[in-house]
Enzyme design. Structure first.
Site, PDB file in Angstrom:
ATOM      1  N   GLY A   1      -9.863  19.969  20.322  1.00 46.46           N
ATOM      2  CA  GLY A   1     -10.228  19.148  20.420  1.00 46.46           C
ATOM      3  C   GLY A   1     -11.879  19.414  20.005  1.00 46.46           C
ATOM      4  O   GLY A   1     -12.534  18.812  19.001  1.00 46.46           O
ATOM      5  N   HIS A   2     -12.829  20.291  20.477  1.00 41.31           N
ATOM      6  CA  HIS A   2     -13.677  20.823  19.554  1.00 41.31           C
ATOM      7  C   HIS A   2     -13.517  20.936  18.238  1.00 41.31           C
ATOM      8  O   HIS A   2     -14.678  21.030  17.596  1.00 41.31           O
ATOM      9  CB  HIS A   2     -14.471  22.551  20.650  1.00 41.31           C
TER      10      HIS A   2
ATOM     11  N   SER B   1      -7.973  19.643  27.116  1.00 36.83           N
ATOM     12  CA  SER B   1      -9.244  19.826  27.597  1.00 36.83           C
ATOM     13  C   SER B   1      -9.379  21.533  28.073  1.00 36.83           C
ATOM     14  O   SER B   1      -7.927  22.121  28.281  1.00 36.83           O
ATOM     15  CB  SER B   1      -8.977  19.389  28.941  1.00 36.83           C
TER      16      SER B   1
HETATM   17  P1  AMP Z   1     -16.851  20.768  26.435  1.00 37.86           P
HETATM   18  O1  AMP Z   1     -16.795  21.621  26.069  1.00 37.86           O
HETATM   19  O2  AMP Z   1     -15.674  19.908  27.582  1.00 37.86           O
HETATM   20  O3  AMP Z   1     -18.648  19.581  26.901  1.00 37.86           O
HETATM   21  O4  AMP Z   1     -16.910  19.285  24.862  1.00 37.86           O
HETATM   22  C1  AMP Z   1     -17.329  19.307  24.010  1.00 37.86           C
HETATM   23  C2  AMP Z   1     -17.242  18.245  23.400  1.00 37.86           C
HETATM   24  O5  AMP Z   1     -15.826  18.111  22.911  1.00 37.86           O
HETATM   25  C3  AMP Z   1     -16.897  17.074  23.380  1.00 37.86           C
HETATM   26  O6  AMP Z   1     -18.113  16.293  22.741  1.00 37.86           O
HETATM   27  C4  AMP Z   1     -15.584  16.519  24.002  1.00 37.86           C
HETATM   28  O7  AMP Z   1     -15.855  15.125  24.625  1.00 37.86           O
HETATM   29  C5  AMP Z   1     -15.177  17.270  23.296  1.00 37.86           C
HETATM   30  N1  AMP Z   1     -13.922  17.036  23.414  1.00 37.86           N
HETATM   31  C6  AMP Z   1     -13.611  17.796  24.133  1.00 37.86           C
HETATM   32  N2  AMP Z   1     -11.605  17.896  23.949  1.00 37.86           N
HETATM   33  C7  AMP Z   1     -11.190  17.442  23.505  1.00 37.86           C
HETATM   34  C8  AMP Z   1     -10.881  16.163  23.098  1.00 37.86           C
HETATM   35  N3  AMP Z   1      -9.061  16.781  22.697  1.00 37.86           N
HETATM   36  N4  AMP Z   1     -10.489  15.626  21.708  1.00 37.86           N
HETATM   37  C9  AMP Z   1     -11.561  15.523  21.494  1.00 37.86           C
HETATM   38  N5  AMP Z   1     -13.055  15.566  21.912  1.00 37.86           N
HETATM   39  C10 AMP Z   1     -12.918  16.242  22.312  1.00 37.86           C
END
Ligand code: AMP
Length: 309
Positions: A36-37, A186
């Site tokens: 995702g990241h 996630s």
């Molecule tokens: P985080 O590290 O959880 O704060 O996420 C950083 C960025 O990655 C945020 O903009 C999230 O929405 C994005 N993100 C996290 N999981 C996913 C995913 N499965 N698909 C797309 N973007 C994601």
């Protein structure tokens, strides 16, 4: 790839790039990188000349100290992955670089930050997210900032503050990356046991169940919500919420028309998970042509967004 810890070093690198007319993309993260990241970073790489990723586990947005403590951390691994997908600069500050002695300012987006995730985690949560996002935008000054649709309410909050505070940045919302069985990727998924990992797939099934009810021409949102909840219950999951909301305001919809967002949150053993699905409600004429409508809406969501001048 450069790793920098300070605001001033980050500004220096960005200023150098700007002198030669290079455009800057920023991907804010809390680390523990997964596909995702990386999809956000690849998208930034393809569109911008200098790609900055920030890695900051924002203590202010964790209401539960145990959750903050348990948040996965592995900077070495993250740095290697970021370098592999072409990130130029990893900004990985210590908490006191972001919140120096005397720090007092808070950014709040009002009711949007108080519902659903805000209600569950406390309205402080989105204040903390808003505050750190404004800081990161001011530190880096990117042309485009990249966020994932996975955290739908967060994307609405960011769009709101960019609009309200006249921040000159494009906000690019990237599609949710999922495992083959539908579970949204996630950083928290690693905390699920094998059994809970299987149970977690019910979240996406529940969102799809609501989507199917809507596609069949149902006009009452309650019927779609019941279908989603039934799917969760059949896996023994009682959600924190399962709602159909307006994608901008996050207010529950009273009628099915236009674009709606199905949102779900549930605590499984080991991790609290959130997910969502944008659903285009077919117009009377288009009923039966559901896939075209959904595809069009998902394409629309991917379009880079910036408040009208
Ligand atoms: P985080 O590290 O959880 O704060 O996420 C950083 C960025 O990655 C945020 O903009 C999230 O929405 C994005 N993100 C996290 N999981 C996913 C995913 N499965 N698909 C797309 N973007 C994601």
């Amino acid at each position: 790839m450069n790793i920098v810890r300070t605001v001033s070093d980050t500004r220096d690198v960005v200023a150098d790039a700007r002198r030669t007319g290079r455009k800057v993309g920023l991907v804010p993260t809390m680390g523990a990188f997964h596909e995702g990241h990386l999809s956000l970073m690849r998208r930034a790489r393809a569109a911008r000349d200098l790609v900055v990723a920030s890695l900051f586990i924002n203590p202010a947005q964790f209401q539960d100290p145990a959750d903050l403590e348990a948040y996965p951390r592995d900077e070495g691994r993250d740095a290697a992955l970021a370098a592999e997908v072409g990130v130029d600069l990893l900004f990985a500050p210590a908490p006191d670089e972001i919140y120096p002695e005397g720090f007092a300012t808070r950014v709040s987006v009002g009711p949007l930050g108080e519902t659903l995730e805000g209600a569950h985690r406390g309205s402080d949560h989105f204040d903390a997210v808003s505050t750190v996002v404004v800081k990161l935008l001011n530190i880096v000054g990117p042309d485009t900032v990249y966020f994932g649709q996975k955290d739908a309410q967060q994307t609405a909050v960011v769009k709101r503050l960019v609009r309200d505070l006249d921040i000159p940045v494009w906000v690019d919302i990237c599609p949710t990356v999922r495992a083959e069985d539908g579970l949204a990727l996630s950083s928290r998924n690693v905390r699920l046991s094998a059994t809970e990992r299987v149970r977690a797939t019910a979240l996406f099934r529940a969102l799809r169940a609501a989507e199917q009810v809507i596609a069949s021409g149902e006009s009452d949102p309650a019927a779609a919500i019941v279908a989603g909840r039934r799917e969760l219950h059949s896996s023994g999951i009682e959600p924190d919420y399962f709602e159909l909301v307006d994608p901008q305001s996050f207010v529950p919809v009273r009628a099915l028309s236009g674009d709606v967002l199905a949102v779900v949150a549930a605590s499984l053993e080991g991790a609290r998970l959130i997910d969502n699905l944008p659903i285009h409600v077919p117009s009377t004429e288009a009923k039966g042509n559901h896939n075209t409508n959904v595809a069009a809406y998902e394409r629309a969501l991917e379009v880079t967004w910036r408040p009208a001048a």
